[in-house]
Motif scaffolding. Structure first.
Motif, short mmCIF file in Angstrom:
data_model
loop_
_atom_site.label_atom_id
_atom_site.label_comp_id
_atom_site.label_asym_id
_atom_site.label_seq_id
_atom_site.Cartn_x
_atom_site.Cartn_y
_atom_site.Cartn_z
N ILE A 224 -49.94 41.23 2.18
CA ILE A 224 -48.74 41.25 1.66
C ILE A 224 -47.73 41.73 0.73
N VAL A 225 -46.85 42.68 0.33
CA VAL A 225 -46.39 43.12 -0.12
C VAL A 225 -44.79 42.56 -0.43
N TYR A 226 -44.52 42.24 0.97
CA TYR A 226 -43.23 41.68 1.23
C TYR A 226 -42.47 40.37 1.70
N GLN A 227 -42.14 38.79 1.33
CA GLN A 227 -42.20 38.53 2.21
C GLN A 227 -40.87 37.92 2.39
N SER A 228 -39.91 37.97 3.04
CA SER A 228 -38.23 37.42 2.57
C SER A 228 -38.89 36.39 3.16
N GLN A 229 -37.26 35.47 2.73
CA GLN A 229 -36.77 34.68 2.96
C GLN A 229 -36.09 34.76 4.69
N THR A 230 -36.30 32.88 5.03
CA THR A 230 -35.15 33.39 6.20
C THR A 230 -33.61 33.12 6.08
N TYR A 231 -33.39 33.86 7.39
CA TYR A 231 -31.43 34.29 7.01
C TYR A 231 -30.87 32.87 7.69
N GLU A 232 -29.49 33.50 7.65
CA GLU A 232 -28.17 32.64 8.00
C GLU A 232 -27.92 33.20 9.47
N VAL A 233 -27.07 31.76 10.40
CA VAL A 233 -27.10 32.37 11.96
C VAL A 233 -25.97 33.42 11.20
N ASP A 234 -25.73 34.18 11.97
CA ASP A 234 -24.18 35.27 11.85
C ASP A 234 -24.00 35.42 10.52
N LYS A 235 -24.73 36.44 9.66
CA LYS A 235 -24.35 37.21 8.09
C LYS A 235 -25.60 38.49 8.48
N THR A 236 -24.89 39.48 8.37
CA THR A 236 -25.79 40.47 7.57
C THR A 236 -26.26 41.07 6.11
N LYS A 237 -27.33 40.96 6.01
CA LYS A 237 -28.38 41.01 4.68
C LYS A 237 -28.39 42.42 4.20
N SER A 238 -28.52 43.65 3.73
CA SER A 238 -28.93 44.30 3.54
C SER A 238 -29.44 43.78 2.02
N TYR A 239 -30.67 44.92 2.05
CA TYR A 239 -31.42 44.70 0.33
C TYR A 239 -32.49 45.67 -0.27
N ASP A 240 -32.63 46.18 -1.14
CA ASP A 240 -33.85 47.35 -1.46
C ASP A 240 -34.81 46.48 -1.83
N VAL A 241 -35.95 47.21 -1.44
CA VAL A 241 -37.66 46.81 -1.19
C VAL A 241 -38.82 48.15 -2.70
N CYS A 242 -38.75 47.64 -3.29
CA CYS A 242 -39.84 48.04 -3.93
C CYS A 242 -40.85 48.88 -3.52
N LEU A 243 -41.65 48.68 -2.88
CA LEU A 243 -43.21 48.91 -2.39
C LEU A 243 -44.05 49.08 -3.79
N PRO A 244 -45.38 49.05 -3.48
CA PRO A 244 -46.60 49.68 -4.44
C PRO A 244 -47.02 50.85 -3.66
N ALA A 245 -47.43 51.49 -4.31
CA ALA A 245 -47.88 52.96 -3.63
C ALA A 245 -49.43 52.42 -3.09
N THR A 246 -49.34 53.16 -1.98
CA THR A 246 -51.10 52.71 -1.79
C THR A 246 -51.73 54.14 -1.36
N THR A 247 -53.19 54.49 -1.34
CA THR A 247 -53.35 55.67 -0.82
C THR A 247 -52.57 56.19 0.30
N GLU A 248 -52.30 56.26 1.04
CA GLU A 248 -52.05 57.08 2.43
C GLU A 248 -50.54 56.19 3.20
N ASP A 249 -49.44 55.62 1.51
CA ASP A 249 -48.43 55.14 1.84
C ASP A 249 -48.11 54.60 3.35
N GLN A 250 -48.98 54.00 3.61
CA GLN A 250 -48.93 53.30 5.01
C GLN A 250 -48.32 52.00 5.52
#
Length: 77
Positions: A24-50
């Motif tokens: 698991i390379v990213y785990q979000s927190q739970t969300y809030e009712v009737d809200k929109t949340k945008s965020y950037d996630v930097c993922l580690p490079a993998t052999t096949e980037d999958q």
């Protein structure tokens, strides 16, 4: 990767995970009712980037039908 999550009812039960292979390379927190949340996630490079995006529902009774998740990627050098 940019992730935009819109939550409606039962948002406190919803979260996401991003998995690379078996790690698991990213785990979000739970969300809030009737809200929109945008965020950037930097993922580690993998052999096949999958990655696997997992939508989690803490109570396993399904996500609210009006909730949405949008992902976009951008590469910069």
């Amino acid at each position: 990767m940019k992730i935009t999550k819109t939550s409606t009812r039962y948002a406190g039960e919803e979260s996401i995970q991003i998995i690379a292979g078996t790690e698991i390379v990213y785990q979000s927190q739970t969300y809030e009712v009737d809200k929109t949340k945008s965020y950037d996630v930097c993922l580690p490079a993998t052999t096949e980037d999958q990655y696997t995006l997992v939508l989690k529902d803490r109570l396993s009774d399904s996500m609210a039908p009006s909730s949405s998740l949008r992902e976009s990627t951008a590469t910069s050098f």
